[in-house]
Design an enzyme around this catalytic site. Structure first.
Site, short mmCIF file in Angstrom:
data_model
loop_
_atom_site.label_atom_id
_atom_site.label_comp_id
_atom_site.label_asym_id
_atom_site.label_seq_id
_atom_site.Cartn_x
_atom_site.Cartn_y
_atom_site.Cartn_z
N PHE A 242 0.83 -1.21 0.00
CA PHE A 242 0.00 0.00 0.00
C PHE A 242 0.86 1.26 0.00
O PHE A 242 0.54 2.25 0.64
CB PHE A 242 -0.96 -0.01 1.20
CG PHE A 242 -1.62 -1.33 1.42
CD1 PHE A 242 -2.51 -1.84 0.47
CD2 PHE A 242 -1.33 -2.10 2.54
CE1 PHE A 242 -3.10 -3.08 0.66
CE2 PHE A 242 -1.91 -3.34 2.72
CZ PHE A 242 -2.80 -3.84 1.78
N LEU A 614 -8.29 -8.76 -16.27
CA LEU A 614 -7.35 -9.87 -16.46
C LEU A 614 -7.78 -11.11 -15.67
O LEU A 614 -7.45 -12.23 -16.05
CB LEU A 614 -5.94 -9.44 -16.07
CG LEU A 614 -5.42 -8.22 -16.85
CD1 LEU A 614 -4.04 -7.81 -16.32
CD2 LEU A 614 -5.37 -8.49 -18.35
N GLU A 689 -5.87 0.98 -6.72
CA GLU A 689 -6.08 2.25 -6.02
C GLU A 689 -7.46 2.84 -6.32
O GLU A 689 -8.05 3.50 -5.47
CB GLU A 689 -4.98 3.23 -6.43
CG GLU A 689 -3.61 2.69 -6.03
CD GLU A 689 -2.47 3.55 -6.51
OE1 GLU A 689 -1.60 3.90 -5.69
OE2 GLU A 689 -2.41 3.88 -7.71
#
Lengths: 743, 328, 192
Positions: A242, A614, A689
């Site tokens: 993060f 994906l 994000e």
């Protein structure tokens, strides 16, 4: 056979592939290792004769270490050495720096700064000894500690002044001019920063918890002043990052210096308190939003200013305005970002730097505009989506905000009818809904990976790219399996090791699109070789289930040879001619306690457009994470600094409140179909994000809708709700007949 | 942690005797003590393991009350059928605290002695009169959101962080203490914890040469039991304010109102005058405010924690409103 | 005069040393000698002394739950207890719940629901869930239980409250609850 593939033709090819595994919800291939506890994280490698190191940290804010009295510590049982090398780093490295940060820890710039390392035979011995180091300081008087105390530095690259916003505010039928504050955040990844360094006299091998080995190796080489080719960094499993592990941290350099000096392996694991106090904070912000709109709600003016802070000398400046530049129309614009230099710990990247706090503030202001103009909040966003970037006229590479808003509203059951606060009550609880838009800029980074198709028909993909929980292992297996026509189980993914080609690192949400593109290019080169062997054009090559064109097997075509190519992806120049971002829409229903101001999120939904999916399963999980962080940003997370010495006061997981299970309800995620051919060769954008870039405002706006408290700060804690409740709330309650049992 | 020796105490009186040495600490669950030892807030040179002593039972008392051994875990208390049936405020308070993992280890005696969460107490590099007498109180002009608004002194504004003792205070439980000579004394829970005054390092009545052996609950008092805890997360956070209440309403008037408060002071806050305001009177908003006025008559905020004063009032109002609704 | 048994000591301080102190602790069915340094937490004993690194250190202060293990059937934070105090106890860690060859139903469910991301909190979540399901079966109430005197019922809110001692920073909570819900139903079906 090995060649390097560098071109990026931007031509969509993946949809022509036949295996049909890309995008599918394949369970993560590293799942078994993780659920059985057999996945090894940095500190967990069994290395003989490993000594244990614990950092000593400063107890002043600013000044110089004049004496380090190690006598008492060195006579303690088990204590081996105290390392106070001037190459120790005083803070974690900012993301993508590629060089050492400030070293020479005799100069102290913030409370809690590492100044030395104690090494002992056991952890308990080292931890105790670290407390027995007597440090004398020459403290500088009155260091600046509050952003309000100093004259800030304008970040000129962020300044925009177009038209006349002040006049637009005067001319506007509806306007909002509001100041919103956000508290600082900590990444608080579950695995503390840790390193085991082992110097064998020739080469330094370091197991570390890092996100971007491609930069980290340069940073460590620079810090130690040894060549990169003498260093091997390994991070096969990383317990969350993060942003906090973008650059090397003090443990990595300290363990390395100790190992070199002591000629034995040394492990350094930061305590949780040290992770909080000497890695990275997200800066607090104070923001001013100005929105000027026509009577219909169309924006004619847009202003966003922010003040953030960092240590003197640090380049990082929380990019609060990053998506505000292109989010909404409004020809009269004023944007300005200011940075205050203060002696609190380093400010740096925490998940979604910029938008994580900028978007919630903007979207709270938009909610206020919706109320003033009487326009439904979803409609207000829809009517203000710009056709092109409002500041530089660039086209958008792809723009799915409208679809996210519509699909999200539909899936959530958004009531587009007239909105009024304090309309629904169940017992003590006010119930309300809110929404917000979201955006996160899209980037890709240069990446390399090697893909090998072995003679036995299996494949291997190798890169120093990391998987910090995002799903890199799995999407790489899927990409290679899709391109080479095989079961993903036949693809071995070997990552997190600098012996392999340099990937893009995990950060900025660019990992999957960048490394995926490199793998795509490597596989395409392999396909060309196969096509030549099969005597067909590459475009016509039909690879599926280990067979070529449904006939010969791959093993047969390979004839005992293996094929290996390095894919080298470089962001295309064409990307600079577009504004590229992922977009989303957030919807939340909350309940707010009338008496206590406590808020609970009943349900939350996010709809996102982020290019090609994906892996539907891991993509959804990334968004669940973002939504969970949105809840933390909205309600619970706040770093608190002492006003007198600037130290981080709530430096542990008991008092820095990351959301717990009970804070998080069922969450819904809508994946909006999108292909963004400009964004990357594989048409994908970032996910990690985006899921928290605006979500906190959906909760804040729902709080307002529920109880009428417009709280102009994040997090929205019970005390701040109570302070913002309409004063006549009890009277209103009685009128509504809601206070049963009361006279 | 500093080095220490670990010994096993064979009996409560032996354990009591061991504590005469100021460098000895008794350890049972260890969830608070080890936490503080790792931070070197606590630096004993000897730990006496009392976890296997015979004080881990819950038994009925002759008068129909309940005796909870000092080593009974928080979990064992909260799940005990009689506690759930007759003293639900206690079960509720325990379940509102910490996590299952911690409650499985934490004991009755240890929980009574739980030390404050004050940010400055837990950092040995910061002045703190409680940890380092005479060094000053950093919280008074520091970050004090969690701190006390009642019974503070110019030496200390820390709060007692626990939940269990707040409920025990409402229930008027007794703490049983064994002395080194094997004799016992008892102290009402309401008097067990101390206000900081000029001696903030003295947190409770337990002296050197003493060990808590049990807490007894009086015979069941009936009534409706409430434990209301306001916190910044929906679980696993310390109380901003908590209210433990045993309430009886007959014919629309309060006939019992035993109230204790957490998160407000250096001890669970109990003042019989608060409940007395309510007794014999019909419930209404003004009456609730009157009771809150008594609770908060001497309240003083320190800036960041000013909100606790209205929050305590509102939380009390919430509990009483709920009780009135339930009684209807 | 004190007549106690010395479990372990770093320095002799006048207490008689008992010869049979070589007590053991049972970890996943195997007896191990207690550590020499009494400061050793059960967590460090597992991770460092025994190499059982499946149990994670996230905070070392009982604030995150990553170190959750099951001792004598009860889940606890292994960071906040001394290994030397566990003589004769039976400890189950993630390695004892299921290895890669034979994952347990919970481990399967965590994989199937993607109830993990970075994986660092995962063993603690699984150990905690394993014990939690037993606690509900025992009828233990929680803060989310409406009626303390009736049978504990199984609900998402109950799972969330009871699992709140296990932080997951990646934000996999929604999937973790789904995984546990599935296992609880599966186990309930299996016993019908």
């Amino acid at each position: 056979m090995s060649t390097t593939r560098t071109e990026n033709d931007g031509k969509a090819r993946l949809d022509d592939m036949k295996q049909g595994v890309l995008g599918e919800p394949l369970p993560r291939i590293d799942g078994l290792a993780k659920v059985t506890g057999t996945a090894r994280y940095a500190a967990e490698y069994p290395i003989d004769n490993c000594a244990e190191g614990v950092l000593v940290t400063s107890t002043i804010t600013h000044g110089t270490v004049t004496r380090l009295d190690t006598q008492a510590a060195l006579t303690m049982p088990g204590v081996i050495a105290v390392i106070d090398d001037s190459r120790l780093i005083t803070r974690a490295v900012q993301g993508t720096a590629g060089e050492a940060p400030q070293q020479a820890p005799v100069t102290v710039c913030y409370w809690g700064q590492p100044i030395a390392l104690v090494v002992a035979e056991s952890f308990e011995q080292a931890r105790d000894a670290a407390k027995r180091i007597h440090v004398e300081y020459d403290a500088s008087p009155n260091p600046s500690l509050s952003p309000d105390d100093v004259t800030p530095e304008e970040q000129e690259d962020d300044t925009v002044s177009q038209g006349d916003l002040e006049q637009a505010m005067k001319d506007a039928a509806h306007s909002v001019d509001v100041r919103i504050a956000t508290k600082g955040h900590a990444s608080a990844a579950m695995e503390p920063h840790a390193a085991i360094a082992d110097w064998d006299g020739e080469e330094l091998t370091v197991h570390a918890s890092l996100q971007m080995l491609n930069y980290n190796i340069s940073e460590l080489a620079d810090a130690l002043d040894i060549p990169e080719d003498k260093i091997r960094l390994i991070a096969r499993f990383v317990g969350g990052g993060f942003g906090s592990k973008l650059g090397i941290s003090p443990d990595v350099v300290a363990a390395s210096l100790a190992s070199i000096k002591l000629k034995r392996p040394v492990r350094v694991v930061l305590s949780r308190q040290q992770v909080f106090q000497c890695i990275m904070r997200r800066s607090e912000t104070t923001q001013r939003l100005r929105l000027a709109a026509t009577s219909e709600g169309k924006l004619i003016g847009f202003g966003h200013e922010a003040l953030v802070s960092n240590l003197p000398g640090e380049e990082f400046c929380e990019p609060v305005l990053q998506s505000s530049h292109f989010m909404y129309r409004g020809e009269n614009r004023e944007l300005m970002l200011n940075l205050a230099r203060i002696h609190r710990m380093t400010a740096g990247s925490v998940r979604a730097p910029g938008e994580a706090v900028g978007m919630p503030a903007l979207e709270a202001a938009m909610d206020m505009l919706a109320e003033k103009s009487g326009v439904d909040p979803v409609q207000l966003r829809l009517m203000n989506i710009p056709d092109k970037d409002p500041e530089n006229d660039l086209p958008f590479s792809s723009h799915k905000l409208a679809e996210c808003l519509r699909q999200g509203a539909d899936a959530f059951g958004w009531d587009a009818g007239p909105r009024k606060a304090r309309q629904r009550r169940e017992g003590e609880w006010w119930i309300g809904t809110g929404m917000a838009s979201g955006a996160r800029i899209h980037n890709t980074m240069e990446s390399r990976t090697r893909v090998t198709l072995s003679a036995d028909g299996t494949a291997r993909v190798e890169t120093d790219m990391t998987d910090i929980g995002t799903g890199t292992y799995t999407i790489l297996a899927q990409m290679v399996a899709e391109m080479l026509g095989m079961d993903p189980a036949a693809v071995r993914v070997d990552i997190g090791d600098t012996r392999h080609p340099r990937g893009p690192g995990s950060g900025g949400s660019w990992g999957a699109s960048s490394i995926g593109s490199a793998a795509f290019l490597a596989c395409r080169a392999i396909r060309e070789d196969l096509a030549a062997r099969a005597g067909v054009a590459e475009e016509a090559l039909d690879l599926r289930d280990g067979k070529v064109g449904g006939g010969r097997t791959l093993v047969d075509v390979l004839g005992g040879e293996s094929l290996s190519h390095e894919g080298h992806y470089k962001p295309a120049k064409a990307q600079e001619e577009y504004t590229a971002a992922g977009f989303g829409a957030f919807f939340a229903q909350v309940r707010v306690n009338h008496f206590t101001g406590e808020t609970r999120v009943d349900r939350m939904l996010g709809a996102f457009g982020f290019g090609r999916v994906l892996n539907r399963r891991t993509a959804r999980s990334q968004f669940l994470g973002g939504l969970t962080w949105s809840i933390g940003t909205a309600l619970t997370e706040a770093l608190e600094f002492d006003p007198r010495d600037g130290h981080l006061v709530n430096c542990d997981l008991a008092e820095y409140h990351v959301p717990v299970h009970r804070d998080v309800p069922d969450l819904d995620v809508v994946l909006v179909e999108e292909r963004d051919a400009i964004a990357s060769p594989i048409e994908a954008k970032g996910i990690g994000e985006l899921g928290m870039c605006g979500g906190a405002a959906a909760i804040g706006n729902a709080i307002y809708n529920a109880c009428g408290a417009r709280v102009l700060q994040f997090p929205i804690t019970p005390d701040s709700v109570l302070a913002s409740l309409p004063r006549d709330s009890c009277k209103l309650l009685r009128e509504a007949g809601a206070m049963r049992g009361l006279a | 942690m500093q080095p220490f020796e670990l010994v096993r105490a064979p009996s409560p009186s032996d354990a009591a005797q061991l504590t005469k040495d100021e460098h000895t600490r008794l350890i049972a669950g260890g969830t608070n003590l080890l936490d503080l030892m790792k931070l070197q807030v606590e630096t004993p040179s000897r730990l006496a393991d009392i976890s296997r002593l015979d004080c881990a039972e819950i038994t009925d008392t002759p008068d129909g009350g309940l005796r909870i051994g000092a080593l009974v875990t928080n979990t064992a208390t909260a799940v005990h059928p009689r506690v759930r049936q007759d003293y639900p405020v206690l079960a509720r308070a325990i379940l509102a605290g910490a996590t299952q993992q911690l409650r499985n280890k934490a004991t009755t005696g240890g929980n009574l002695c739980q030390r404050t969460r004050c940010f400055y107490f837990t950092k040995i590099d910061q002045p703190c009169n409680k940890r380092d007498p005479g060094s000053g109180c950093s919280a008074i002009e520091g970050v004090a959101k969690l701190h006390a608004v009642l019974g503070t002194s110019d030496q200390c504004i820390a709060t007692y962080p626990g939940d269990m003792a707040v409920a025990m205070s409402a229930l008027d439980a007794e703490v049983h203490i064994m002395k080194e000579d094997g004799t016992e004394r008892s102290v009402p829970v309401r008097d067990f914890h101390l206000l900081p005054g000029d001696t903030p390092w003295r947190e409770n009545e337990l002296g050197r040469g003493e060990m808590i052996t049990a807490v007894t609950l009086p015979p069941p008092v009936g009534g409706a039991h409430y434990y209301r805890k306001v916190r910044e997360r929906s679980s696993y956070a310390f109380a901003l304010v908590s209210v433990a209440a045993v309430i009886e309403i007959e014919g629309g008037v309060f006939t019992r109102a035993d109230l204790a408060f957490g998160g407000l002071a250096h001890k669970p806050w109990f003042d019989p005058a608060i409940g007395a305001v309510l007794l014999g009177k019909a419930a209404d908003d003004a009456l609730f405010d009157e009771a809150a006025d008594v609770l908060l008559q001497s309240a003083r905020g320190f800036g960041e924690n000013d909100f606790k004063i209205p929050l305590a009032r509102r939380t009390l109002r919430a509990v009483l409103t709920q009780a009135v609704e339930d009684a209807a | 005069m004190f007549k106690g048994t010395i479990i372990a000591k770093e320095a002799a301080k006048g207490f008689e040393e008992i010869q049979d102190m070589a007590g053991t602790i049972g970890i996943n069915g195997t007896a191990h000698s207690l550590p020499a340094d009494p400061r050793t937490s059960l967590l460090d004993f597992l991770r460092h002394d025994l190499g059982l690194t499946g149990t994670k250190k996230g905070c070392d202060h009982g604030q995150c739950g990553a170190c959750t293990v099951i001792v004598n059937g009860m889940r606890i934070n292994s960071c906040l207890t001394l290994a030397a105090m566990h003589e004769g106890d039976r400890v189950t860690t993630i390695e004892g719940i299921g290895g890669p060859d034979a994952p347990s139903d919970l481990q399967h469910a965590f994989m199937a629901h993607d109830a993990l991301q970075c994986g660092y909190c995962t063993p603690g979540q699984i150990c905690s869930a394993q014990a939690m399901l037993a606690e509900i079966a025992e009828g233990w109430p929680s803060d989310a239980t409406a009626d303390l005197t009736s049978e504990a019922t199984f609900s998402d809110e109950e799972i969330r409250e009871r699992m709140s001692g296990n932080l997951c920073r990646c934000g996999a909570y929604a999937n973790i609850v789904a995984a546990i819900r599935d296992v609880a139903r599966g186990r309930a079906d299996a016993t019908v």
